[in-house]
Design an enzyme around this catalytic site. Structure first.
Site, PDB file in Angstrom:
ATOM      1  CB  SER A  74    -139.436 -22.270 -94.314  1.00  0.00           C
ATOM      2  OG  SER A  74    -139.736 -21.549 -94.433  1.00  0.00           O
ATOM      3  CG  ASP A 327    -141.077 -15.091 -91.153  1.00  0.00           C
ATOM      4  OD1 ASP A 327    -141.449 -14.665 -91.635  1.00  0.00           O
ATOM      5  OD2 ASP A 327    -141.176 -16.201 -90.337  1.00  0.00           O
ATOM      6  CG  HIS A 352    -138.785 -17.047 -92.951  1.00  0.00           C
ATOM      7  ND1 HIS A 352    -139.813 -17.293 -92.786  1.00  0.00           N
ATOM      8  CD2 HIS A 352    -138.982 -17.606 -94.009  1.00  0.00           C
ATOM      9  CE1 HIS A 352    -139.771 -18.471 -92.869  1.00  0.00           C
ATOM     10  NE2 HIS A 352    -139.124 -18.681 -94.022  1.00  0.00           N
TER      11      HIS A 352
END
Lengths: 392, 392
Positions: A74, A327, A352
């Site tokens: 991320s 994601d 994710h």
């Protein structure tokens, strides 16, 4: 990472980003105003990590000549990629997992993010996306009366009963719930944002399989409330739902919001057609005004492009960009190879940064292959680095 | 650059570094204290240049898709190289002329700089370096008496007569004079730091050809004074010599000194054997203390290595490092090829960034070849960039 570190004889270092967790440069005052927040930038974080890595290499026995690989997911994945781009002398390569380095203005369409969320629901159960798309109007219909408001509050077991003025917030809370589910739609029980069952969106969609042509607004929202509970009350320990929290607060929400309000401007939008949300354009001015009222700052929408290269990153090397097909953040990710050493790995069944998690018996084979490939690149980078090592 | 720009149909942009010239972010207060000086960093300058280049490409008709090449000499050459390293999306390549990017702690021997100065004098006239090496002791001998001090002040036509306490400053001024001459030892009349004859060190050395075994201290210092006048009074318009100025003040001396006191820590030292100066070790602590008393800051000696990669720059691309064999700053320059696209050009008869100057009939052929090769690389980078151009 833990398995791989053992395999490679590596030391794992988790470095905390300044202004997050316990790393508060001005203690309790760190978030008090724009002046104290001024050192909360990705560039400062990269510099911190570089100084830390060099200090560790200097002081940890045997580490002096160890090649270092940056790994993150991320925003951490973005930082990993950027660390390699900006400090290739400090890290020999980077695994940037689910790193939306292109989710900045004019790089990718702002609607892709919510399209992917919608696709996740569409593929997880018959009518699932259709019924969520219909739910917004159903909320409007039912909350047109005070009785309806009261009914809805009861149906969702809300901690605070809804008022008319709460409706936008209530919808935003639901929308973020669906987004979060898309991010953590893992193939096994997990607890990333919340404790959740395996393939949580499939579980959610079991409550939303109605034939849309016959379901009543009450039935539909009853299903939505069951669906929301999958996210908020899988453990069964949650007495009421709190619409002011979506369980991302503990990940440093305010810090991230400040960063979004300065450097990390990420346009998102919905059209209600290709996605299941109420149409909403990307409104930079409104966003900027909100930033100004919250923090006294205004965002610099072009800066990320200038400093981190935007689409033009081909001259860099040794970065793996991994993305999960489930994601929503893959919308801003690098999903095609840029060069021999800037490689994209797409994990179709991955949410994710699934690849960063421990191996699990329910892992789809695509994530297992991704992990194998990632380690292959790690080994290649380490070999390259040992060959190139500067004497002394 | 001017000739080449015409050949390539290029626009030349001279961007002024913040805190230099007229680019004072806080006006007259810019240098008032450490707080106001806080934004004087090379990183800020690189960011400024990147923003400027993007703004020019956005606003100058026809410039939108023009590849940009960074060109600079000396510190400007360091910035050019670093701009390519840190913002490869903004510049497709860089010519870093006489850029001592390795003149930082633990990268090159601190004595190389003054060794090169000495070699320049040694090759420019018989006994020239030997007599300069002897001059320091002659100064001590003669200034042991008040009469001697007075004689020396007269001999040098000093604007302010020397006092005993000025001797270190006087020697430092002479030392810097020899250094500056080495930097600007151009093959034709030029006016970079000062108006000077062609091959000024040869002219200087004509005054220093004594047989060192028979020359008296008075004769020797007489020669030294003639030699210094080559630098300070070539035009004949200088009524007296001012030992508090070496004519680099107009190049932003205080700004550069502040940068040396923060990021740009460049160790230099002499031993009096391999060079013609009085022995002086590199003393970081003394330097740091001086920085603290001048600016209220202390230098970070490791930072340049961390942020700009030190010797480990092999992963970058498209940078020419040109260096002159006569230039003392070549001691910290990149004088060997690092890769196919990180190339070194050494101009044996060149002083400080001679290659950046206009063609001249007295140019040695080595600088002409260097310029041709540089333009060849420019064209290659431009071609590469046009092929790689991101659509849109």
């Amino acid at each position: 990472m833990w398995d791989v570190a053992e395999e490679l004889g590596a030391m794992l270092v988790f470095a905390e980003h300044r202004y997050y967790g316990e790393s508060l440069p001005f203690g309790q005052d760190s978030y008090s105003d724009a002046k104290h927040l001024n050192y909360l930038t990705s560039e400062q974080a990269l510099a911190d990590f570089s100084v830390l890595i060099r200090e560790l290499k200097r002081t940890v026995l045997g580490a002096q000549k160890s090649p270092v690989i940056a790994i993150g997911g991320s925003y951490g994945g973005m930082l990993s990629a950027w660390l390699r781009m900006k400090y290739p002398n400090v890290v020999v390569g980077a695994l940037a997992a689910s790193a939306p380095i292109w989710q900045f203005p004019d790089m990718v369409p702002c609607g892709d993010f919510y399209k992917i969320v919608t696709q996740d629901f569409a593929r997880s159960g018959l009518n699932c996306d259709v019924n969520i798309r219909r739910s917004w109007k159903a909320i409007d219909n039912i909350t047109a009366t005070d009785d309806g408001l009261q009914w809805l509050s009861g149906e969702f077991s809300l901690c605070s009963p809804l008022k008319k003025t709460d409706l936008d917030g209530f919808k935003a809370w639901l929308q973020e719930t669906w987004v979060n589910l898309a991010m953590v739609d893992y193939p096994y029980e997990a607890n990333f944002l919340q404790p959740l069952p395996r393939w949580p969106i499939q579980v959610v969609c079991k409550h939303l399989g109605f034939d849309p042509s016959v379901v009543s607004d009450y039935q539909l929202l009853g299903g939505i409330s069951e669906a929301a509970r999958v996210y908020y009350n899988y453990t069964g320990n949650c007495p009421c739902l709190n619409t002011s929290s979506t369980a991302t607060g503990n990940l440093g929400f305010i810090g991230w919001y400040y960063q979004a309000c300065t450097e990390m401007v990420m346009p998102l939008c919905t059209d209600g057609v290709q996605d299941m949300f109420e149409p909403q354009d990307w409104n930079f001015q409104a966003f900027s005004d909100e930033c100004h009222s919250l923090f006294g700052v205004r965002p610099r929408p072009d800066w990320a492009d200038t400093v981190y290269g935007g689409l033009d990153i081909a001259s860099h090397s040794n970065i793996i960009f991994s993305n999960g097909g489930l994601d929503p953040w893959s919308s801003g990710g690098v999903t095609r190879n840029i060069s021999d050493s800037l490689v994209a790995i797409v994990i179709p069944d991955g949410a994710h940064h699934l690849d960063l998690r421990y191996n699990n018996e329910y892992d789809p084979h695509t994530v297992l292959s991704a992990r194998v490939l990632e380690v292959k690149y790690f080994k290649l980078w380490i070999t390259q680095a040992r060959k190139l090592q500067i004497p002394g």
